[in-house]
Design an enzyme around this catalytic site. Structure first.
Site, short mmCIF file in Angstrom:
data_model
loop_
_atom_site.label_atom_id
_atom_site.label_comp_id
_atom_site.label_asym_id
_atom_site.label_seq_id
_atom_site.Cartn_x
_atom_site.Cartn_y
_atom_site.Cartn_z
N HIS A 1 0.88 -1.17 0.00
CA HIS A 1 0.00 0.00 0.00
C HIS A 1 0.92 1.23 0.00
O HIS A 1 2.03 1.17 0.54
CB HIS A 1 -0.82 -0.05 1.30
CG HIS A 1 -1.92 0.94 1.40
ND1 HIS A 1 -1.69 2.26 1.72
CD2 HIS A 1 -3.26 0.82 1.24
CE1 HIS A 1 -2.85 2.89 1.74
NE2 HIS A 1 -3.82 2.04 1.46
N GLN B 1 -4.13 -5.23 6.90
CA GLN B 1 -5.06 -6.06 6.16
C GLN B 1 -5.17 -7.46 6.74
O GLN B 1 -6.14 -8.16 6.47
CB GLN B 1 -4.59 -6.12 4.69
CG GLN B 1 -5.68 -6.32 3.70
CD GLN B 1 -6.75 -5.23 3.81
OE1 GLN B 1 -6.48 -4.06 3.53
NE2 GLN B 1 -7.93 -5.59 4.25
N LYS C 1 -10.03 -0.88 10.54
CA LYS C 1 -10.31 -2.09 9.75
C LYS C 1 -10.62 -3.27 10.67
O LYS C 1 -10.98 -4.34 10.23
CB LYS C 1 -9.10 -2.43 8.87
CG LYS C 1 -8.82 -1.42 7.77
CD LYS C 1 -7.77 -1.98 6.81
CE LYS C 1 -6.94 -0.91 6.13
NZ LYS C 1 -7.59 -0.21 5.04
N ASP D 1 3.38 -4.52 7.92
CA ASP D 1 2.11 -3.79 7.89
C ASP D 1 0.99 -4.84 8.02
O ASP D 1 0.73 -5.60 7.09
CB ASP D 1 1.99 -3.03 6.56
CG ASP D 1 0.66 -2.31 6.42
OD1 ASP D 1 -0.19 -2.42 7.34
OD2 ASP D 1 0.45 -1.63 5.39
N CYS E 1 -4.57 2.42 -3.73
CA CYS E 1 -3.33 2.94 -3.12
C CYS E 1 -2.18 1.97 -3.33
O CYS E 1 -1.33 1.81 -2.46
CB CYS E 1 -3.51 3.24 -1.64
SG CYS E 1 -4.74 4.50 -1.33
#
Lengths: 146, 412
Positions: free
Chosen positions: B125, B205, B228, B202, B368
């Site tokens: 991203h 997600q 999220k 990261d 993104c």
């Protein structure tokens, strides 16, 4: 708003079978128009004879609205003078903002198929891409001579 | 809700925990952009302001102590949730983007030199790419992009090329927000550590879909957003190994800020507070801890099973739909709830517009992740993303709507 009729026949026809989406050799004016967020990207090409737009074309990629709108626009402005084209651009812009009168919308001919965009803020940029690019090319700011 | 009764709760019971979902008006399949929030989380945010609102860590009166406790308990909750060794390893931020920027500015600019390399995957991203482009530009270090195959996986040769003795940091997403593919973080951290490099993961997600254990992953830094993960927008977290955080200067933007701190003769607070300048989002942290309690009560086993069933249903149907192309792995299980696709001759924005007319919410665009789009040789794509509260009915609405797109755009 019900946007069910956004993809009407005029719009889908110009998207599927664009008349002016092709290369244009020896264009007098060439300018790229981009919507960075959605990825709509067109190159607008014009031939001029004095003040008159004698021919035009575009190439590029984008959503149905951006592509059909550019195609419809070229059909409307080819054969007209720069100042007539500027007047149409102004009219189209006001139609998209929901500020144009019935007569003006009628004068925009096939471009009036895009009038419901005024209720869809997320798609306005797609509809005006070609028109803004044309304005930059022939308006006071001029464009890149090629 | 207690852990005991999760087995008897049906999908409908769970859907009733979410106001917008329970209304059944929208088929909400844009969970990778942000999740819906359960009532208990919204109530928690409200409860902070109605029952314990005071500035945490400022006052000595009971209300402020209570606010401080709610905030610090939330930190412990996050630490436990992801397997941190102590609460001090959790820094509250606004979101994953801020967490990653914190590491880039505070650790990156002070530890990376011109002769070093930063390895970043091409499927990142933008929020895990731009900060490293900034660090590379500022330090003269080389950015080494790890290129994935079209299914999102990485070959050993590619990993070995990109992660080498010059590598100082590997920044990689746990799960791609476009392909849904889970990256082999354990393997990557082992490789990186063998060269003395650190790894930032990261987890934005992945954390809504799988149990995160920073020890097992071997992550040195790990970032995620609360929104999220059923929590409110505006709260996120950074995990960092305590020894690393202790050696890092505060994350301050703009020279003037640093100057005034020096004039005041201030010394920095201990970790993690030295990274939490200004009044914090205590209500958000408190609500995040409630979201974590809720997720734990649902259980990742249930979540994974729902992801698998609904993703398989969607992918199998899309495969049978003419002119639809699904990005990423053939195996629905590799998608972690993310289904990115294109339709021949239809721009993704027109796909999402048609679906919007049917009240099916998906995302369209470059997500993104423009470099990944270029790598996959597409300009953009449409993406549906599933959460455990989604229903078979919502997936069916999505499938039907997708099947009608070409017709509605005039392609017979």
């Amino acid at each position: 708003m019900d946007s069910r009729n956004l993809y009407n026949e005029i719009l889908t026809e110009h998207n599927m079978r664009p008349y002016y989406k092709h290369e244009l050799e020896d264009a007098d004016l060439v300018l790229e128009g981009v919507n960075p967020n959605c990825g709509d990207d067109i190159w607008l090409k014009l031939k001029l004879d004095g003040d008159v737009i004698t021919d035009g074309a575009f190439v590029g990629d984008g959503c149905a609205i951006s592509q059909a709108s550019a195609d419809i626009m070229l059909g409307l402005v080819i054969g007209r003078t720069k100042s007539e084209a500027i007047r149409l651009i102004d009219m189209f812009t006001r139609m998209i903002k929901g500020e144009a009168g019935e007569e003006e919308i009628e004068e925009l001919e096939e471009a009036s198929a895009l009038k419901d965009i005024s209720h869809m803020p997320a798609r306005v940029k797609c509809a005006v891409l070609g028109w803004h690019t044309l304005e930059e090319m022939i308006g006071d700011k001029g464009g890149d001579e090629s | 809700m207690s852990a005991e009764n999760t087995n008897v709760r049906t999908n409908e019971d769970i859907r009733n925990d979410f106001v917008l979902i329970a209304q059944n008006e929208y088929a909400y399949l844009d969970n990778a952009a942000t999740s819906q929030k359960p009532v208990c989380v919204i109530e928690a945010e409200k409860r902070f302001y109605t029952d314990m609102n005071a500035n945490p860590m400022r006052g000595f009166y009971p209300l402020s102590l209570e606010a401080t406790k709610a905030y610090e308990d939330a930190r412990s909750c996050v630490a436990n949730f992801i397997g941190a060794s102590c609460p001090e390893e959790i820094v509250f931020t606004r979101n994953a983007t801020e967490s990653i920027n914190l590491v880039a500015y505070s650790w990156g600019l002070n530890n990376i030199r011109a002769c070093d390399e930063i390895a970043v995957s091409v499927s990142e991203h933008h929020s895990n790419m731009l900060p490293w482009q900034m660090v590379a530009k500022a330090t003269g270090a080389k950015l080494n992009y790890i290129e994935c195959k079209s299914d999102g996986s990485y070959s050993d040769e590619e990993l070995e090329r990109a992660i080498n003795s010059r590598t100082k940091l590997v920044a990689i997403t746990h799960v791609s927000n476009v392909l849904g593919r889970r990256n082999p973080i354990e393997k990557i951290t082992e490789m990186a550590h063998s060269f003395g490099a650190l790894v930032l993961v990261d987890a934005s997600q992945s954390i809504p879909h799988m149990k995160i254990d920073v020890q097992k992953l071997g992550a040195d830094f790990l970032a995620f957003s609360g929104h999220k993960l059923l929590a409110p927008m505006g709260i996120g977290a950074l995990y960092g190994r305590k020894s690393l955080l202790e050696d890092m200067p505060p994350f301050l933007t703009g020279g003037e800020m640093i100057e005034s701190v020096r004039l005041d003769g201030a010394t920095y607070a201990e970790v993690p507070h030295k990274f939490e300048a200004g009044t914090v989002n205590a209500a958000g942290a408190y609500a995040l801890s409630e979201a974590i309690r809720y997720i734990n009560s649902i259980g990742y086993e249930y979540i994974k099973e729902r992801d698998r069933v609904l993703t398989a249903k969607a992918i199998e149907a899309l495969r049978k739909t003419e002119h639809v192309r699904i990005l990423g792995s053939e195996d629905p299980y590799d998608h972690n709830g993310i289904i990115s696709f294109t339709i021949d001759n239809v721009h993704p924005h027109d796909i999402s517009e048609v679906l919007a007319q049917d009240k099916v919410c998906i995302r369209a665009g470059h997500h993104c992740a423009q470099p990944l789009m270029e790598h996959l040789k597409i300009g953009s794509c449409a993406r549906a993303s599933i959460m455990f509260y989604n229903s078979e009915d919502e997936v069916e609405r999505f499938i039907e709507s997708v099947a009608s797109v070409r017709r509605r755009l005039g392609w017979a």
